[in-house]
Enzyme design. Structure first.
Site, PDB file in Angstrom:
ATOM      1  N   ARG A 174       0.810  -1.230   0.000  1.00  0.00           N
ATOM      2  CA  ARG A 174       0.000   0.000   0.000  1.00  0.00           C
ATOM      3  C   ARG A 174       0.843   1.280   0.000  1.00  0.00           C
ATOM      4  NH1 ARG A 174      -2.343  -3.460  -1.311  1.00  0.00           N
ATOM      5  NH2 ARG A 174      -4.077  -4.507  -0.309  1.00  0.00           N
ATOM      6  N   SER A 226     -10.016   0.344   4.457  1.00  0.00           N
ATOM      7  CA  SER A 226      -9.138   0.077   5.598  1.00  0.00           C
ATOM      8  C   SER A 226      -8.470   1.373   6.062  1.00  0.00           C
ATOM      9  CB  SER A 226      -8.049  -0.920   5.216  1.00  0.00           C
ATOM     10  OG  SER A 226      -8.644  -2.149   4.877  1.00  0.00           O
ATOM     11  N   GLU A 296      -3.352   3.810   6.462  1.00  0.00           N
ATOM     12  CA  GLU A 296      -3.286   3.558   5.017  1.00  0.00           C
ATOM     13  C   GLU A 296      -3.851   4.770   4.276  1.00  0.00           C
ATOM     14  OE1 GLU A 296      -4.979  -0.125   3.521  1.00  0.00           O
ATOM     15  OE2 GLU A 296      -5.483   0.871   1.653  1.00  0.00           O
TER      16      GLU A 296
HETATM   17  C1  LIG Z   1     -15.139   0.731   0.884  1.00  0.00           C
HETATM   18  C2  LIG Z   1     -13.692   0.822   0.479  1.00  0.00           C
HETATM   19  C3  LIG Z   1     -12.965  -0.348   0.248  1.00  0.00           C
HETATM   20  C4  LIG Z   1     -11.617  -0.289  -0.102  1.00  0.00           C
HETATM   21  N1  LIG Z   1     -10.936  -1.453  -0.339  1.00  0.00           N
HETATM   22  C5  LIG Z   1      -9.662  -1.412  -0.742  1.00  0.00           C
HETATM   23  C6  LIG Z   1      -8.925  -2.605  -1.058  1.00  0.00           C
HETATM   24  O1  LIG Z   1      -9.431  -3.715  -0.970  1.00  0.00           O
HETATM   25  N2  LIG Z   1      -7.641  -2.488  -1.435  1.00  0.00           N
HETATM   26  C7  LIG Z   1      -7.029  -1.285  -1.558  1.00  0.00           C
HETATM   27  O2  LIG Z   1      -5.872  -1.249  -1.940  1.00  0.00           O
HETATM   28  N3  LIG Z   1      -7.689  -0.132  -1.289  1.00  0.00           N
HETATM   29  C8  LIG Z   1      -8.967  -0.168  -0.891  1.00  0.00           C
HETATM   30  N4  LIG Z   1      -9.628   1.006  -0.618  1.00  0.00           N
HETATM   31  C9  LIG Z   1      -8.927   2.284  -0.769  1.00  0.00           C
HETATM   32  C10 LIG Z   1      -9.053   2.886  -2.185  1.00  0.00           C
HETATM   33  O3  LIG Z   1     -10.085   2.257  -2.882  1.00  0.00           O
HETATM   34  C11 LIG Z   1      -7.757   2.745  -2.951  1.00  0.00           C
HETATM   35  O4  LIG Z   1      -6.681   3.326  -2.267  1.00  0.00           O
HETATM   36  C12 LIG Z   1      -7.863   3.397  -4.351  1.00  0.00           C
HETATM   37  O5  LIG Z   1      -6.748   3.033  -5.110  1.00  0.00           O
HETATM   38  C13 LIG Z   1      -7.957   4.906  -4.245  1.00  0.00           C
HETATM   39  O6  LIG Z   1      -8.183   5.434  -5.542  1.00  0.00           O
HETATM   40  P1  LIG Z   1      -8.818   6.893  -5.700  1.00  0.00           P
HETATM   41  O7  LIG Z   1      -8.882   7.205  -7.148  1.00  0.00           O
HETATM   42  O8  LIG Z   1     -10.080   6.980  -4.948  1.00  0.00           O
HETATM   43  O9  LIG Z   1      -7.706   7.760  -4.981  1.00  0.00           O
HETATM   44  P2  LIG Z   1      -7.930   9.144  -4.180  1.00  0.00           P
HETATM   45  O10 LIG Z   1      -8.449   8.832  -2.823  1.00  0.00           O
HETATM   46  O11 LIG Z   1      -8.699  10.084  -5.033  1.00  0.00           O
HETATM   47  O12 LIG Z   1      -6.429   9.624  -4.068  1.00  0.00           O
HETATM   48  C14 LIG Z   1      -5.498   8.861  -3.327  1.00  0.00           C
HETATM   49  C15 LIG Z   1      -4.113   9.474  -3.515  1.00  0.00           C
HETATM   50  O13 LIG Z   1      -3.724   9.334  -4.871  1.00  0.00           O
HETATM   51  C16 LIG Z   1      -3.483  10.610  -5.439  1.00  0.00           C
HETATM   52  N5  LIG Z   1      -3.952  10.544  -6.824  1.00  0.00           N
HETATM   53  C17 LIG Z   1      -5.148  10.083  -7.273  1.00  0.00           C
HETATM   54  N6  LIG Z   1      -5.183  10.121  -8.621  1.00  0.00           N
HETATM   55  C18 LIG Z   1      -3.993  10.642  -9.019  1.00  0.00           C
HETATM   56  C19 LIG Z   1      -3.410  10.952 -10.299  1.00  0.00           C
HETATM   57  N7  LIG Z   1      -4.053  10.733 -11.448  1.00  0.00           N
HETATM   58  N8  LIG Z   1      -2.173  11.476 -10.308  1.00  0.00           N
HETATM   59  C20 LIG Z   1      -1.499  11.712  -9.163  1.00  0.00           C
HETATM   60  N9  LIG Z   1      -1.979  11.443  -7.939  1.00  0.00           N
HETATM   61  C21 LIG Z   1      -3.214  10.910  -7.871  1.00  0.00           C
HETATM   62  C22 LIG Z   1      -4.232  11.598  -4.582  1.00  0.00           C
HETATM   63  O14 LIG Z   1      -3.656  12.892  -4.631  1.00  0.00           O
HETATM   64  C23 LIG Z   1      -4.065  10.968  -3.218  1.00  0.00           C
HETATM   65  O15 LIG Z   1      -2.787  11.264  -2.732  1.00  0.00           O
HETATM   66  C24 LIG Z   1     -10.975   0.961  -0.260  1.00  0.00           C
HETATM   67  C25 LIG Z   1     -11.703   2.146  -0.050  1.00  0.00           C
HETATM   68  C26 LIG Z   1     -13.055   2.082   0.300  1.00  0.00           C
HETATM   69  C27 LIG Z   1     -13.809   3.355   0.501  1.00  0.00           C
END
Ligand SMILES: Cc1cc2nc3c(=O)[nH]c(=O)nc-3n(C[C@H](O)[C@H](O)[C@H](O)COP(=O)(O)OP(=O)(O)OC[C@H]3O[C@@H](n4cnc5c(N)ncnc54)[C@H](O)[C@@H]3O)c2cc1C
Length: 303
Positions: A174, A226, A296
């Site tokens: 992660r 998480s 995380e």
């Molecule tokens: C119900 C639930 C279940 C989840 N289960 C899991 C799981 O099983 N496994 C897991 O790994 N994660 C899980 N997560 C966490 C999340 O889904 C992951 O971390 C996912 O990859 C986040 O993607 P996002 O686009 O929402 O990122 P965001 O929350 O929008 O951003 C996260 C980070 O990435 C950066 N970022 C986003 N896009 C870009 C880009 N294009 N360029 C540069 N920086 C960028 C942001 O600035 C920030 O620092 C879960 C979350 C929820 C709410």
């Protein structure tokens, strides 16, 4: 003070509540916000303007891994919804396909579209958010993760553009070299994945099995997934549960009775509620077990 005149031709929103753009439905206003759906070129243009004029800027995808403070975020928040993918080696006899994915593509949508083409990305079936966030965080589930499937990521910085091979991203559980960067002056525009091919039926069966397992073990509703990373050799959820904290709540934020590493927004939670609950769980676990849990999720804005 930022001179927003440099963005006068763009439809920037002012004081836009970030709760609308985060999975936990939490977060105060962004000073300015823009949703980009059109093209990577438009996305890069906004980021480059912000960097050139020293405007604070942060890109988010699905907002599924960020806890945004109640006070909101100064500067510009760019919500990346530039989505799409292309498949290479699709018609050959090779048992893998290379897939080039725009960073704003939603994982759950990508998984289903690829399955119909006989390309297996089933581990991501229940991971919210976009490819961009997954690249930054080394998202993973059900035995798969980005580190195993990514060949490279296209990254734009104030200095130019580069293709970061997976080794350069320094992936571990992660986290990545990008997540560790405190300046945040980078934009992931694309990811190249190398995925196994299989029959659409077999992939769909894996997708449904993964979703079913989720439903059994994790709570529905608004959350951040998480909250803490699992410490080496143990589970954050098990540790929090062993301290009797399941169901413990502060304000509208509650430690899920189903899975203690999920903190649920009961509807009225503030970011301050979440931050207090996170601090409380960490302190209790540290006191009782000697293990200091690491978050995380990322906290954005002032806490
Ligand atoms: C119900 C639930 C279940 C989840 N289960 C899991 C799981 O099983 N496994 C897991 O790994 N994660 C899980 N997560 C966490 C999340 O889904 C992951 O971390 C996912 O990859 C986040 O993607 P996002 O686009 O929402 O990122 P965001 O929350 O929008 O951003 C996260 C980070 O990435 C950066 N970022 C986003 N896009 C870009 C880009 N294009 N360029 C540069 N920086 C960028 C942001 O600035 C920030 O620092 C879960 C979350 C929820 C709410």
């Amino acid at each position: 003070v930022t001179d927003w005149g440099y963005f006068a031709d763009l439809p920037l929103l002012t004081d836009e509540p970030l709760a609308k753009y985060t999975a936990a439905r939490i977060g105060g206003p962004a000073e300015r916000l823009i949703v980009i759906r059109s093209t990577t070129a438009d996305l890069v243009d906004v980021m480059r303007r912000a960097w050139a004029h020293d405007a604070p800027v942060r890109v988010i995808g699905g907002g599924a891994n960020v806890l945004v403070s109640d006070a909101g975020v100064p500067g510009l928040v760019v919500v990346n919804h530039v989505a799409g993918f292309t498949v290479h080696n699709q018609t050959g006899t090779l048992d893998v396909a290379n897939v080039i994915v725009s960073a704003g593509t939603t994982l759950t949508v990508l998984v289903r579209r690829l399955a119909t083409l006989g390309i297996d990305f089933a581990w991501a079936a229940s991971v919210p958010g976009t490819i961009g966030g997954a690249v930054v965080n080394n998202a993973g589930a059900h035995g798969g993760d980005m580190a195993s499937d990514l060949i490279s990521a296209h990254v734009v910085t104030p200095g130019g553009e580069a293709i970061y091979p997976v080794d350069y991203l320094g992936y571990s559980y992660r986290t990545s070299r990008l997540k560790a960067r405190s300046d945040r002056r980078f934009l992931v525009t694309e990811a190249v994945l190398r995925l196994r091919r299989d029959s659409p039926e077999a992939i769909s069966a894996r997708i449904e099995a993964n979703i079913a397992q989720r439903k059994r073990t994790q709570p529905p509703g608004a959350s951040l997934g998480s909250i803490f990373k699992n410490p080496p050799g143990d589970y954050a959820g098990r540790l929090i549960e062993s301290c009797g904290l399941k169901g413990f709540a502060i304000g509208g934020a509650m430690i899920s009775p189903l899975h203690a590493n999920f903190f649920i927004n009961a509807g009225s939670a503030t970011a301050a509620d979440y931050a207090a609950l996170i601090a409380h769980a960490r302190a209790v676990v540290a006191e009782r077990t000697g293990i200091l849990l690491e978050t995380e999720i990322e906290m954005i804005g002032a806490f």
